[in-house]
Design a protein around this motif. Structure first.
Motif, short mmCIF file in Angstrom:
data_model
loop_
_atom_site.label_atom_id
_atom_site.label_comp_id
_atom_site.label_asym_id
_atom_site.label_seq_id
_atom_site.Cartn_x
_atom_site.Cartn_y
_atom_site.Cartn_z
N HIS A 184 0.86 -1.75 0.03
CA HIS A 184 -0.05 0.38 -0.12
C HIS A 184 0.88 0.81 -0.40
CE1 HIS A 184 0.80 -0.83 4.71
NE2 HIS A 184 0.69 0.63 5.08
N ILE A 185 -0.01 1.89 -0.03
CA ILE A 185 1.23 3.91 -0.66
C ILE A 185 0.74 4.77 0.11
CG2 ILE A 185 1.87 5.61 -1.67
CD1 ILE A 185 1.67 3.30 -4.68
N ARG A 186 1.81 5.65 1.08
CA ARG A 186 1.76 6.16 2.53
C ARG A 186 2.19 7.29 1.97
NH1 ARG A 186 4.10 6.07 6.79
NH2 ARG A 186 5.10 3.41 7.37
N ARG A 187 1.59 8.60 2.69
CA ARG A 187 2.69 9.45 2.54
C ARG A 187 3.77 9.34 3.88
NH1 ARG A 187 1.60 15.46 2.13
NH2 ARG A 187 4.00 15.01 3.35
N ALA A 188 5.18 9.14 3.27
CA ALA A 188 6.25 8.79 4.54
C ALA A 188 6.11 9.51 4.96
CB ALA A 188 7.38 8.98 3.71
N GLU A 189 6.54 9.46 7.03
CA GLU A 189 6.53 9.99 8.04
C GLU A 189 7.53 10.12 8.86
OE1 GLU A 189 3.55 7.45 10.24
OE2 GLU A 189 1.53 8.64 9.08
N ALA A 190 8.26 10.68 9.84
CA ALA A 190 9.27 10.57 10.25
C ALA A 190 9.97 9.11 11.25
CB ALA A 190 9.25 11.17 11.99
N ARG A 191 9.03 7.79 11.53
CA ARG A 191 9.29 7.00 11.62
C ARG A 191 9.93 6.56 11.14
NH1 ARG A 191 4.28 3.17 11.28
NH2 ARG A 191 2.98 4.62 10.16
N ASP A 192 9.52 6.88 9.50
CA ASP A 192 10.31 5.77 8.64
C ASP A 192 11.29 6.43 7.88
OD1 ASP A 192 7.32 4.47 7.64
OD2 ASP A 192 6.98 6.69 6.56
N ILE A 193 12.63 7.41 9.23
CA ILE A 193 13.56 7.85 8.77
C ILE A 193 14.74 6.83 7.79
CG2 ILE A 193 15.55 9.35 9.32
CD1 ILE A 193 13.23 11.33 9.60
N PRO A 194 14.79 5.19 9.38
CA PRO A 194 15.75 4.00 9.16
C PRO A 194 16.05 4.06 7.53
CG PRO A 194 14.67 4.82 11.15
CD PRO A 194 13.68 5.44 10.14
N GLN A 195 14.54 3.29 6.94
CA GLN A 195 14.31 2.89 5.95
C GLN A 195 14.10 4.02 4.02
OE1 GLN A 195 11.70 -0.50 5.92
NE2 GLN A 195 10.28 0.64 7.37
N LEU A 196 14.47 4.94 4.62
CA LEU A 196 14.41 5.97 4.05
C LEU A 196 16.05 6.12 3.36
CD1 LEU A 196 11.34 8.21 4.34
CD2 LEU A 196 11.23 7.18 2.31
N HIS A 197 16.41 6.42 4.58
CA HIS A 197 17.92 6.15 4.49
C HIS A 197 18.54 4.94 4.19
CE1 HIS A 197 19.57 9.78 6.08
NE2 HIS A 197 18.83 9.23 7.26
N LYS A 198 17.85 3.94 3.72
CA LYS A 198 18.51 3.09 3.32
C LYS A 198 18.62 2.82 2.09
CE LYS A 198 17.49 -2.49 3.09
NZ LYS A 198 16.86 -1.85 2.05
N LEU A 199 17.06 2.95 1.57
CA LEU A 199 16.65 3.60 -0.31
C LEU A 199 17.47 4.49 -1.03
CD1 LEU A 199 13.64 2.29 -0.19
CD2 LEU A 199 15.23 0.75 -0.37
N LEU A 200 17.98 5.85 0.13
CA LEU A 200 18.47 6.31 -0.42
C LEU A 200 20.07 6.53 -0.62
CD1 LEU A 200 16.94 9.46 2.14
CD2 LEU A 200 16.57 9.44 -0.90
N ARG A 201 20.52 4.82 0.10
CA ARG A 201 21.88 4.44 0.28
C ARG A 201 22.39 3.84 -1.33
NH1 ARG A 201 21.85 4.74 5.30
NH2 ARG A 201 21.13 2.77 5.93
N GLU A 202 21.29 2.52 -1.39
CA GLU A 202 20.62 2.28 -2.48
C GLU A 202 20.97 3.09 -4.14
OE1 GLU A 202 18.03 -0.76 -3.92
OE2 GLU A 202 18.18 -1.47 -0.86
N VAL A 203 20.11 4.10 -4.26
CA VAL A 203 20.05 4.96 -5.06
C VAL A 203 21.42 5.77 -5.54
CG1 VAL A 203 19.44 7.16 -6.17
CG2 VAL A 203 17.47 5.59 -4.83
N LEU A 204 22.48 6.03 -4.10
CA LEU A 204 23.65 6.69 -4.47
C LEU A 204 24.53 5.98 -5.16
CD1 LEU A 204 25.19 9.07 -3.97
CD2 LEU A 204 25.35 8.38 -1.14
N GLU A 205 24.57 4.72 -4.56
CA GLU A 205 25.52 3.41 -5.02
C GLU A 205 25.46 3.01 -6.35
OE1 GLU A 205 27.88 2.73 -3.01
OE2 GLU A 205 27.88 3.63 -2.02
#
Length: 175
Positions: free
Chosen positions: A20-41
């Motif tokens: 399901h899709i929803r707006r990201a929230e502060a509690r999602d920050i650790p997982q957002l960082h993980k995927l941001l690192r994937e994109v960076l790599e």
């Protein structure tokens, strides 16, 4: 652009059955960082002369500010447990109200989109992109835009399958 979509949630049609899709929230920050690192790599592998490796794009505070701002909506595709992030789309509203050469339209710019490598092939990216399109339409946007690096042909092919067409091309000459 103010929008009451913080609680808006949709099923990721065509994606993993539990997504399901929803707006990201502060509690999602650790997982957002993980995927941001994937994109960076991905970008680092394609252009190590331009992209660093092993760093984070945003601090926790910066991410908290981004996800809480209606001008920079971030959408996440989550598993049924609402804790596992399959992918995200970082967006930014853009306007050129005081431009002498550009018309005054509202654009939703997709700053970053990523699907976790483990969730690829499950149409998560398609569901996220379609959600962004629906959101942009609902917000009265004229268009949706994004940039894609030429060192990422897989992403470019995906965007073309989604119906995007080039509207400007960035060029360089390395000295």
């Amino acid at each position: 652009m103010t929008n009451d979509t913080n609680r808006d949630e949709t099923t990721a049609a065509g994606a993993a059955p539990d997504a399901h899709i929803r707006r990201a929230e502060a509690r999602d920050i650790p997982q957002l960082h993980k995927l941001l690192r994937e994109v960076l790599e991905v970008h680092h592998r394609g252009r190590p002369d331009l992209f660093n490796t092993g760093v984070t794009k945003y601090t926790d505070d910066e991410l908290a500010s981004i996800v809480s701002n209606d001008e920079t909506p971030v959408f996440g595709a989550f598993a049924a447990d609402d804790a596992t992030l399959y992918g995200y789309a970082f967006c930014v509203f853009e306007r050129h109200a005081d431009s002498h050469i550009l018309t005054d339209v509202t654009t939703l710019y997709i700053d970053d989109i990523c699907v976790d490598e483990a969730a690829r092939g499950r149409h998560v990216g398609t569901a996220l992109y379609r959600h962004v399109l629906d959101f942009a339409r609902g917000a009265g946007c004229y268009n949706v835009t994004l940039n894609v690096w030429s060192c990422n042909p897989g992403a470019q092919a995906f965007y073309e399958r989604m119906g995007l067409k080039p509207y400007k091309v960035g060029m360089e000459q390395i000295l």
